[in-house]
Design a protein around this motif. Structure first.
Motif, PDB file in Angstrom:
ATOM      1  N   ILE A 116     -25.339 -29.148 -32.287  1.00 54.72           N
ATOM      2  CA  ILE A 116     -25.708 -28.267 -31.186  1.00 54.72           C
ATOM      3  C   ILE A 116     -27.146 -28.493 -30.741  1.00 54.72           C
ATOM      4  O   ILE A 116     -27.464 -28.417 -29.545  1.00 54.72           O
ATOM      5  CB  ILE A 116     -25.465 -26.786 -31.583  1.00 54.72           C
ATOM      6  N   GLU A 117     -28.047 -28.825 -31.665  1.00 57.03           N
ATOM      7  CA  GLU A 117     -29.420 -29.088 -31.283  1.00 57.03           C
ATOM      8  C   GLU A 117     -29.533 -30.393 -30.495  1.00 57.03           C
ATOM      9  O   GLU A 117     -30.282 -30.471 -29.519  1.00 57.03           O
ATOM     10  CB  GLU A 117     -30.317 -29.147 -32.528  1.00 57.03           C
TER      11      GLU A 117
ATOM     12  N   ASP B 293     -22.467 -28.833 -36.575  1.00 53.77           N
ATOM     13  CA  ASP B 293     -23.618 -27.969 -36.320  1.00 53.77           C
ATOM     14  C   ASP B 293     -24.327 -27.659 -37.638  1.00 53.77           C
ATOM     15  O   ASP B 293     -23.701 -27.676 -38.696  1.00 53.77           O
ATOM     16  CB  ASP B 293     -23.160 -26.675 -35.652  1.00 53.77           C
ATOM     17  N   PRO B 294     -25.618 -27.386 -37.628  1.00 53.03           N
ATOM     18  CA  PRO B 294     -26.494 -27.183 -36.463  1.00 53.03           C
ATOM     19  C   PRO B 294     -27.081 -28.458 -35.871  1.00 53.03           C
ATOM     20  O   PRO B 294     -27.748 -28.390 -34.842  1.00 53.03           O
ATOM     21  CB  PRO B 294     -27.605 -26.315 -37.039  1.00 53.03           C
TER      22      PRO B 294
ATOM     23  N   GLY C 230     -30.098 -19.564 -35.332  1.00 52.87           N
ATOM     24  CA  GLY C 230     -28.810 -19.822 -34.699  1.00 52.87           C
ATOM     25  C   GLY C 230     -28.139 -18.578 -34.172  1.00 52.87           C
ATOM     26  O   GLY C 230     -26.935 -18.607 -33.868  1.00 52.87           O
TER      27      GLY C 230
END
Length: 336
Positions: free
Chosen positions: A199-200, A195-196, A100
């Motif tokens: 965001i992925e 997140d994460p 990240g």
């Protein structure tokens, strides 16, 4: 030569030089990391000007999100050194992305170099070891310390991803049952989940918007995060796109499997915690006892270093020590 600059440096001058070099290196690091290159500053000024005149609702981050990064840091010399000296840079770049981190590969190499330089300067200033040992220690610090820190960040990010991913699948299932397509369900889950995971999933939907196929975007994300739970999700969507079927039911079953899988991991962790604690205690005993003996009676343990048989016994002890640690690690390591 009277009144001129001395051609030789004294011990005090060398010590001050060893202090000044790491300080100067840290100053350069600060300027590179937080100052930004002239190209980046000029690009951001242009984006801000366009945003103020043509697109008031567009942020600079959104404006440059689809721009391809042609260089690493904006410093031509540093980028050239990275391309020629770093082996397999794509793997290291993928590792940074898995952690990240948004830092470039050139800045990562620069940080590693400055860590090694700082370590060497401190060891030489404190006069703890000879120069050869200081160089080897600095080299090990420059290579291993950033690697361990990035590895820790990757593991922490993956654990957080696994903890929240079933919630994202549940949101996708509810979206599919309400009539939304899978891409829209993924986009909704990416906007709602922290997140994460969020965001992925947003990276997946952005790739689809730019023209990539859904399975290609999912496999690209799978290679980046390298988690079995996400691989299951990618395989399920890939098979469903080819064979058809009730995708909502498939993802619902997958969410239940992932939750049971995480519960089993936590149960194994709890059952093996006693064995791990024993391994830590047994593994630290030789070092603790060596330090205590050295503090109580240094002459008693000095024979281990000066006697010709001492290094052989130390090497034999470390070999058996490593074998014991390996056996204990295998005993408490389970693959699910």
């Amino acid at each position: 030569m009277s009144g001129g600059f001395p051609l030789t440096l004294g011990a005090t001058q060398i010590e001050w030089l060893l202090i000044a070099l790491p300080t100067l290196g840290m100053l350069v690091l600060f300027m590179l990391l937080f100052g930004g290159s002239p190209v980046e500053k000029q690009t951001r000024r242009r984006i801000d000007r366009i945003r103020r005149t043509n697109a008031p609702a567009l942020t600079p981050q959104q404006a440059v999100s689809i721009r391809r990064a042609d260089n690493e840091s904006g410093i031509a010399v540093l980028d050239s050194l990275v391309r020629h000296l770093v082996p397999r840079p794509e793997l290291l770049r993928l590792r940074l992305s898995s952690a990240g981190l948004k830092t470039t590969l050139a800045k990562y190499v620069l940080i590693s170099f400055l860590l090694g330089l700082t370590t060497f300067g401190l060891l030489m200033f404190l006069k703890l070891v000879v120069p050869l040992v200081a160089v080897l220690t600095a080299l090990g610090t420059a290579i291993m310390l950033p690697h361990l820190i990035v590895g820790f960040m990757v593991a922490r990010r993956r654990n957080k991803f696994v903890a929240h991913f079933p919630e994202a699948i549940d949101l996708m299932v509810r979206g599919l049952r309400s009539g939304l397509p899978i891409t829209e369900s993924i986009r909704t889950a990416g906007a709602e989940i922290v997140d994460p995971v969020g965001i992925e999933l947003r990276h997946v939907t952005d790739s689809v918007r730019l023209g990539a196929k859904l399975d290609e975007a999912l496999w690209d994300c799978s290679r980046r995060i390298n988690i079995q739970e996400f691989n299951f999700f990618t395989v399920a969507l890939s098979i469903q796109s080819e064979t058809g079927g009730n995708l909502a039911e498939t993802l619902s079953n997958l969410s239940d499997v992932l939750r049971r899988r995480r519960q089993l991991k936590l149960k194994i962790k709890a059952l093996s915690s006693e064995a791990k604690a024993s391994a830590y205690i047994i593994g630290s005993l030789p070092f603790v006892m060596a330090i205590l003996i050295y503090l109580v009676n240094a002459d008693y343990i000095d024979d281990l270093w000066y006697d010709p048989r001492g290094p052989f016994l130390v090497g034999l002890g470390f070999l058996s020590f490593a074998m014991g640690i390996g056996v204990m690690y295998k005993m408490v390591k389970f693959e699910i």
